[in-house]
Design an enzyme around this catalytic site. Structure first.
Site, mmCIF file in Angstrom:
data_model
loop_
_atom_site.group_PDB
_atom_site.id
_atom_site.type_symbol
_atom_site.label_atom_id
_atom_site.label_comp_id
_atom_site.label_asym_id
_atom_site.label_seq_id
_atom_site.Cartn_x
_atom_site.Cartn_y
_atom_site.Cartn_z
ATOM 1 N N GLU A 363 24.522 11.255 7.090
ATOM 2 C CA GLU A 363 23.389 10.319 7.255
ATOM 3 C C GLU A 363 22.919 9.777 5.895
ATOM 4 O OE1 GLU A 363 20.685 10.830 10.399
ATOM 5 O OE2 GLU A 363 22.096 12.012 11.587
HETATM 6 N N1 CAA Z 1 16.331 0.187 6.385
HETATM 7 C C1 CAA Z 1 16.363 -1.048 6.924
HETATM 8 N N2 CAA Z 1 17.177 -2.015 6.475
HETATM 9 C C2 CAA Z 1 17.965 -1.716 5.435
HETATM 10 C C3 CAA Z 1 17.977 -0.444 4.827
HETATM 11 C C4 CAA Z 1 17.104 0.531 5.344
HETATM 12 N N3 CAA Z 1 17.064 1.766 4.839
HETATM 13 N N4 CAA Z 1 18.893 -0.454 3.823
HETATM 14 C C5 CAA Z 1 19.435 -1.666 3.795
HETATM 15 N N5 CAA Z 1 18.861 -2.435 4.767
HETATM 16 C C6 CAA Z 1 19.159 -3.850 5.055
HETATM 17 C C7 CAA Z 1 18.808 -4.718 3.861
HETATM 18 O O1 CAA Z 1 17.468 -5.106 3.878
HETATM 19 C C8 CAA Z 1 19.755 -5.874 4.052
HETATM 20 O O2 CAA Z 1 19.254 -6.724 5.035
HETATM 21 P P1 CAA Z 1 19.277 -8.338 4.782
HETATM 22 O O3 CAA Z 1 20.678 -8.706 4.454
HETATM 23 O O4 CAA Z 1 18.784 -8.899 6.094
HETATM 24 O O5 CAA Z 1 18.356 -8.594 3.644
HETATM 25 C C9 CAA Z 1 20.987 -5.222 4.653
HETATM 26 O O6 CAA Z 1 20.550 -3.995 5.250
HETATM 27 C C10 CAA Z 1 22.070 -4.943 3.656
HETATM 28 O O7 CAA Z 1 21.499 -4.122 2.670
HETATM 29 P P2 CAA Z 1 21.972 -4.151 1.186
HETATM 30 O O8 CAA Z 1 22.133 -5.535 0.686
HETATM 31 O O9 CAA Z 1 21.035 -3.254 0.447
HETATM 32 O O10 CAA Z 1 23.435 -3.513 1.325
HETATM 33 P P3 CAA Z 1 24.224 -2.590 0.338
HETATM 34 O O11 CAA Z 1 25.627 -2.641 0.779
HETATM 35 O O12 CAA Z 1 23.920 -2.930 -1.075
HETATM 36 O O13 CAA Z 1 23.592 -1.120 0.572
HETATM 37 C C11 CAA Z 1 23.230 0.904 1.823
HETATM 38 C C12 CAA Z 1 23.357 -0.617 1.832
HETATM 39 C C13 CAA Z 1 21.754 1.258 1.745
HETATM 40 C C14 CAA Z 1 23.951 1.562 0.682
HETATM 41 C C15 CAA Z 1 23.858 1.305 3.172
HETATM 42 O O14 CAA Z 1 25.215 0.936 3.188
HETATM 43 C C16 CAA Z 1 23.724 2.771 3.506
HETATM 44 O O15 CAA Z 1 22.667 3.234 3.919
HETATM 45 N N6 CAA Z 1 24.845 3.518 3.385
HETATM 46 C C17 CAA Z 1 24.901 4.896 3.859
HETATM 47 C C18 CAA Z 1 25.395 4.918 5.281
HETATM 48 C C19 CAA Z 1 25.076 6.187 5.974
HETATM 49 O O16 CAA Z 1 23.958 6.722 5.904
HETATM 50 N N7 CAA Z 1 26.044 6.695 6.738
HETATM 51 C C20 CAA Z 1 25.838 7.843 7.525
HETATM 52 C C21 CAA Z 1 26.803 7.842 8.659
HETATM 53 S S1 CAA Z 1 26.112 8.345 10.157
HETATM 54 C C22 CAA Z 1 26.181 10.023 10.167
HETATM 55 O O17 CAA Z 1 26.403 10.696 9.195
HETATM 56 C C23 CAA Z 1 25.804 10.565 11.471
HETATM 57 C C24 CAA Z 1 26.297 11.898 11.831
HETATM 58 O O18 CAA Z 1 27.220 12.018 12.583
HETATM 59 C C25 CAA Z 1 25.522 13.110 11.426
#
Ligand code: CAA
Length: 379
Positions: A363
């Site tokens: 996550e």
């Molecule tokens: N909440 C809401 N919106 C968000 C957000 C958040 N925390 N983080 C990013 N966004 C939105 C941004 O506002 C943006 O929206 P707009 O384009 O409309 O402005 C969009 O998402 C893209 O964001 P970024 O430009 O910041 O994208 P990025 O590629 O630079 O970074 C990131 C995004 C935060 C790194 C994201 O990729 C991320 O959270 N990665 C981790 C993924 C993750 O948590 N995976 C877990 C897998 S599920 C799992 O583990 C479940 C299980 O089985 C236990």
């Protein structure tokens, strides 16, 4: 500021504690050793309402607040983090998103049995080349006029073979990058949907983690959640809440290891007295309990913000970042307090140490939490 838990919250915490002692503790070492999913126990968790705790009762949920969910996660994770991750995914990654963004028909068909714990759900975002970099989705769903046709692979999916319902994040318009990502509901058994290999993991070995493969899987339009292009926002928003659940899991792992260490330190004697009478152990226990208390306050605050309609993305990232580090630090010290006994399975703390590590990875890794936090403060 009120730090008092309500009668209802205390009752939930006590029920979870009792369930963990009676149902999860026997067999937890065996399940870890054999990599066996706690199928029967999770079925009972469903019957007791632990799988749809925050869902509105009209969709078979418990109608509880996030803090109650956190309390239950904490108690169950003290004993069995493999069972608690199945619960966490069902509650906060599957039921939450379906309830908030699903259509009435989707809620009727999927949310109701998920919240009742009759079936399990899985949340499918990660891919071989899209873990932390979640926008790089390669799984594609193309609309052919009648259906979406899904092709691709998902990795490390919790409840991978045990789920009946899967939320799939997939690219529907690659030119639009993350704004072309959508989210769909698919069911186990659909043609072209293959459950791949089970992962042989370091920790949470009783959790059912699989890869999933899709070859020309037909998805009806009514199984899309929200509009096309909504999938990435859906995933991010869902994970904001999910991270509170994992932070609570980390807190529980740490608290479980601490409780075992405290009890052991009063029993085990060296140099003519219980090891709890040696300052070396007393200082370890003091550090552990202080770290746990700090983590607890952060996790409860994140839950409180969510329950009070405040922005909680930042707080949930901080709570997960901190609590998962506490879980790691405390479980390492718990093994040390137990000495040689801590290194063998019978005393539980070596398992808790292995289980703790995943809370810094899934996550969103700790590094991703730091991205979320730093972006917020620098905004
Ligand atoms: N909440 C809401 N919106 C968000 C957000 C958040 N925390 N983080 C990013 N966004 C939105 C941004 O506002 C943006 O929206 P707009 O384009 O409309 O402005 C969009 O998402 C893209 O964001 P970024 O430009 O910041 O994208 P990025 O590629 O630079 O970074 C990131 C995004 C935060 C790194 C994201 O990729 C991320 O959270 N990665 C981790 C993924 C993750 O948590 N995976 C877990 C897998 S599920 C799992 O583990 C479940 C299980 O089985 C236990």
């Amino acid at each position: 500021m009120n730090f008092q838990l309500t009668e209802e919250q205390l009752a939930v915490r006590d029920a979870a504690r009792e369930f963990a002692q009676i149902e999860l503790l026997p067999g937890v070492i065996e399940r870890d050793t054999e990599g066996k999913f706690a199928k029967e126990q999770i079925k009972k968790m469903g019957q007791l309402g632990f799988l749809g705790m925050m869902v509105d009762p009209k969709y078979n949920g418990g109608g509880m607040d996030t803090l109650s969910y956190v309390l239950a996660m904490e108690e169950l994770s003290k004993i069995d983090a493999s069972a608690s991750v199945a619960m966490s995914v069902n509650n906060s990654l599957v039921c939450w998103g379906l309830e908030k963004y699903g259509t009435e028909a989707q809620k009727e068909k999927y949310l109701k049995p998920l919240a009742a714990g009759e079936i399990l759900g899985a949340f499918c975002l990660s891919e071989p080349e899209a873990g932390s970099d979640a926008t790089s989705q390669k799984t594609e769903a193309h609309f052919n006029g009648d259906y979406y046709i899904l092709n691709g692979t998902k990795n490390w999916i919790t409840n991978g073979s045990s789920a009946s319902v899967y939320l799939i994040i997939a690219q529907t318009d690659p030119i639009k990058a993350h704004k072309g990502i959508s989210v769909f509901i698919i069911e186990k058994g659909w043609e072209g949907f293959i459950i791949g290999k089970k992962e042989d993991k370091m920790g949470i070995r009783g959790s059912d983690t699989h890869s999933l493969m899709f070859t020309d899987v037909k998805i009806p339009v009514e199984n899309r959640i929200g509009e096309e292009g909504f999938g990435f926002t859906f995933a991010m928003e869902t994970l904001n809440g999910g991270r509170i659940g994992i932070a609570a899991q980390a807190l529980g792992i740490a608290a479980g290891a601490y409780e075992l260490s405290l009890a052991y330190s009063k029993e085990r004697k060296t140099f003519g007295k219980p090891i709890s009478q040696h300052q070396a152990i007393q200082f370890k226990l003091a550090d552990m309990v202080t770290q746990i208390e700090a983590a607890r306050l952060m996790v409860y605050k994140a839950a409180w913000l969510k329950d009070n309609g405040e922005d909680y993305a930042h707080a949930s990232a901080m709570a997960k970042l901190f609590a998962s580090q506490v879980a790691m630090d405390v479980t390492i010290e718990a093994v040390q307090v137990h000495g040689g006994y801590g290194y063998v399975k019978e005393y539980h703390v070596e398992r808790l140490m292995r289980d703790a590590k995943i809370t810094q990875i899934y996550e969103g890794t700790s590094e991703i939490q730091k991205i979320v936090i730093s972006r917020k403060i620098l905004k």
